[in-house]
Design a protein around this motif. Structure first.
Motif, PDB file in Angstrom:
ATOM      1  N   GLN A  55      83.702   2.936  93.645  1.00 10.33           N
ATOM      2  CA  GLN A  55      82.954   2.328  94.192  1.00 10.33           C
ATOM      3  C   GLN A  55      81.876   1.541  94.012  1.00 10.33           C
ATOM      4  OE1 GLN A  55      83.087   3.857  97.178  1.00 10.33           O
ATOM      5  NE2 GLN A  55      85.541   4.905  95.969  1.00 10.33           N
ATOM      6  N   ASN A  66      76.161   2.468  99.445  1.00 12.22           N
ATOM      7  CA  ASN A  66      77.033   3.515  99.425  1.00 12.22           C
ATOM      8  C   ASN A  66      77.522   4.567  98.785  1.00 12.22           C
ATOM      9  OD1 ASN A  66      79.353   5.163 100.398  1.00 12.22           O
ATOM     10  ND2 ASN A  66      80.538   4.335 100.435  1.00 12.22           N
ATOM     11  N   SER A 100      82.502  10.270  91.895  1.00 14.30           N
ATOM     12  CA  SER A 100      82.404   9.541  93.223  1.00 14.30           C
ATOM     13  C   SER A 100      84.078   9.626  92.854  1.00 14.30           C
ATOM     14  CB  SER A 100      81.714   8.412  93.178  1.00 14.30           C
ATOM     15  OG  SER A 100      82.784   7.612  91.550  1.00 14.30           O
ATOM     16  N   ASN A 146      80.725  -2.221  91.076  1.00 15.50           N
ATOM     17  CA  ASN A 146      82.367  -1.607  91.031  1.00 15.50           C
ATOM     18  C   ASN A 146      82.706  -2.193  89.033  1.00 15.50           C
ATOM     19  OD1 ASN A 146      82.735  -4.238  92.775  1.00 15.50           O
ATOM     20  ND2 ASN A 146      84.508  -3.441  92.935  1.00 15.50           N
ATOM     21  N   ASN A 204      78.891   8.371  97.176  1.00 15.87           N
ATOM     22  CA  ASN A 204      79.558   9.741  97.465  1.00 15.87           C
ATOM     23  C   ASN A 204      79.616  10.632  95.897  1.00 15.87           C
ATOM     24  OD1 ASN A 204      82.559   8.914  96.390  1.00 15.87           O
ATOM     25  ND2 ASN A 204      82.114   7.214  97.264  1.00 15.87           N
TER      26      ASN A 204
END
Length: 275
Positions: free
Chosen positions: A102, A29, A60, A130, A31
């Motif tokens: 994240q 993932n 992010s 993370n 972002n």
């Protein structure tokens, strides 16, 4: 984001033959915030004295505003911070927005096998990349008197600290009153990367051992199927040993963890009867 899932099951002609199965599920993932009403906005939950959580355009989701720690001065036992703007003093202008919440990779995998009616199944979960801000760790370094006139108890790990000149310690000295280069009462407990840790982990989430009775024998008693089992939840977790938390998986969405109850370890026994 990308999700990837793979499974394999071997085939056995009868319950007496060995068979096994395996599976893995991965989540990648990434972002990036492309638009905000303002370039920086508050985000999530804030605890007094802790870091301020933000979202920032171009980063992010989930950033903390922190000083960059340069470690403990072995001569004084006080923390040192990076003077980012080179003005000769440490101030709020030296804080930076650091993405933490994240993971780079998260997922799980399972392994199982069966033979002669016995079966063993395990499932693991993991997270990689993370970070967690350990607010408990920061608060445990505050030695001032609270509102009730006493200093509350500290966890045992608070004894891991600088004690005399020359000590090569990760944690600063125990002190009250003005201290450090800035001569402030909270110098050693400013929200900084000193209390930010890699929160990657591997957890054995479930182990189930079972026995399925032979259906041919059960038919004589008019029972289609009986299965005995025992299940263990949250068997163990492997984590960063410097992260002084019982459970790196439990935390606020901003990447801050404070006084959370860890996931409990449980054992269950049962019997499944099909009538």
């Amino acid at each position: 984001g990308v999700d990837l899932e793979l499974t394999y099951n071997s085939k056995a002609a009868s319950r007496d033959q060995f068979s096994w199965n395996a599976g893995v599920a991965l989540n990648f993932n990434r972002n990036k915030i492309l638009y905000l009403r303002d370039s920086i906005m508050g985000y999530g939950y804030y605890m007094p004295g802790g870091p301020m959580p933000f979202v920032k355009k171009g980063q992010s989701v989930g950033s903390l505003r922190l000083y960059k720690s340069l470690g403990v001065d072995p001569n004084t036992g006080d923390l040192m911070y990076e003077d980012r703007n080179k003005d000769g003093k440490i101030s709020a202008a030296d804080q930076d927005y650091i993405p933490v919440a994240q993971p780079k990779l998260a997922g799980g995998f399972n392994l199982g096998a069966s033979w002669h009616g016995f079966s063993l199944n395990t499932s693991f979960t993991f997270s990689v990349g993370n970070k967690l801000y350990n607010l408990d760790d920061q608060y445990s370094r505050v030695y001032s008197i609270d509102w009730s006139g006493v200093m509350s108890n500290r966890p045992e790990f608070a004894t891991d600290r600088w004690k005399k000149p020359g000590d090569n310690s990760y944690y600063p000295r125990a002190i009250v009153g003005p201290h450090g280069a800035g001569q402030t009462e909270d110098w050693n407990t400013l929200p900084s990367t000193h209390y930010l840790f890699d929160a990657s982990y591997l957890r054995l989430r479930n182990v189930t051992l079972a026995y399925q009775f032979d259906e041919k024998l059960l038919k004589r008693a008019g029972i289609p199927a009986i299965r005995l089992y025992t299940s263990f939840q949250n068997v163990f977790v492997i984590k960063n040993r410097n992260l002084k938390l019982a459970d790196p998986e439990v935390g606020i969405e901003t990447g801050i963890q404070y006084s959370f109850v860890p996931i409990p370890r449980t054992i269950a026994f049962g019997i499944d009867i099909t009538l």
